[in-house]
Design a protein around this motif. Structure first.
Motif, short mmCIF file in Angstrom:
data_model
loop_
_atom_site.label_atom_id
_atom_site.label_comp_id
_atom_site.label_asym_id
_atom_site.label_seq_id
_atom_site.Cartn_x
_atom_site.Cartn_y
_atom_site.Cartn_z
N THR A 15 -10.98 -9.66 -0.40
CA THR A 15 -10.78 -7.98 -0.19
C THR A 15 -11.06 -7.85 -1.64
O THR A 15 -12.09 -6.27 -1.46
N LYS A 103 -8.10 -1.51 7.35
CA LYS A 103 -8.70 -2.58 7.09
C LYS A 103 -8.83 -3.09 8.61
O LYS A 103 -8.01 -2.48 9.55
N PRO A 104 -10.10 -3.04 9.07
CA PRO A 104 -11.56 -3.47 8.39
C PRO A 104 -12.28 -1.84 7.92
O PRO A 104 -11.74 -0.50 8.95
#
Length: 240
Positions: A15, A103-104
């Motif tokens: 990420t 997230k996402p």
């Protein structure tokens, strides 16, 4: 090339790499850290304009980091979280975050949010220009020790610029436009629901409390943003 410097604080390597690469490609200078310790090293050695901060870090909770950063800095703060509980997002706002994403997340949307935050910060950094401006304007309002230029999004208290988030700005505009009139939480929610994910009554209370801390002389005994129990809030200041 953008001169703004972003710090990505994220313990997930994939990420973190995705965020760093995307914002570098967008033209920003980007530094990275995987925990609070590394973050502090970067902050001590560089001027950072905005921190993209994961809530779940291994050495300290991101919410506490947000509170500590906001206590001494107007740096932009975007919380990046995997938590879906809305209370965490509300607490994040209360601690002083400018925005948050779950997230996402969609990178293009995140880029737009970051651009907006950096733009708002740049307005408050023009202190020498702002402090010397003394112009009459139909959209320049004075109340208490504050002046509020709505089109320019400039709030000053004792000639010192006060940074507002977008939601805080929207609610302050509503109050100034409706002096001595009780505004319900539902009405205030309608003004910010397109800006804040899953807003509720608690969101309004948080934002009013933040405005009190920024504007009131004694936030515990507010004279400007008064609570009308069972109805909402009233902007009690005299406006010129």
């Amino acid at each position: 090339m953008n001169d703004k410097h972003i710090l990505v604080v994220e313990d997930e390597a994939i990420t973190r790499a995705k965020l760093v690469g995307y914002f570098q490609h967008a033209g920003y200078r980007v530094s990275e850290a995987e925990n609070k310790s590394q973050m502090m090293v970067v902050l001590e050695n560089h001027h950072i304009d905005l921190v993209m901060l994961d809530i779940n870090l291994p050495d300290e909770d991101g919410l506490m980091i947000t509170r500590n950063l906001r206590s001494h800095s107007n740096i932009g703060i975007v919380l990046v979280t995997g938590r879906t509980d809305s209370i965490d997002k509300i607490i994040g706002l209360e601690m002083g975050a400018d925005d948050y994403v779950t997230k996402p997340f969609e990178l293009r949307e995140l880029l737009v949010r970051v651009k907006n935050i950096l733009w708002r910060i740049s307005l408050t950094e023009q202190k020498s220009v702002i402090a010397t401006e003394d112009e009459e304007d139909d959209d320049l309002f004075h109340f208490g020790q504050c002046s509020f230029d709505i089109p320019k999004r400039k709030l000053l208290k004792n000639n010192i610029p006060i940074k507002l988030t977008k939601a805080e700005y929207d609610i302050l505009v509503a109050f100034v436009a409706n002096p001595s009139r009780v505004l319900s939480r539902d009405r205030l929610l309608n003004l910010i629901e397109h800006r804040v994910d899953a807003p509720n009554d608690r969101t309004i209370d948080v934002l009013v409390r933040r405005l009190r801390h920024k504007i009131e002389d004694n936030p515990k005994e507010p004279q400007i943003f008064t609570t009308i129990h069972g109805e909402g809030y009233l902007f009690a200041a005299d406006i010129t």
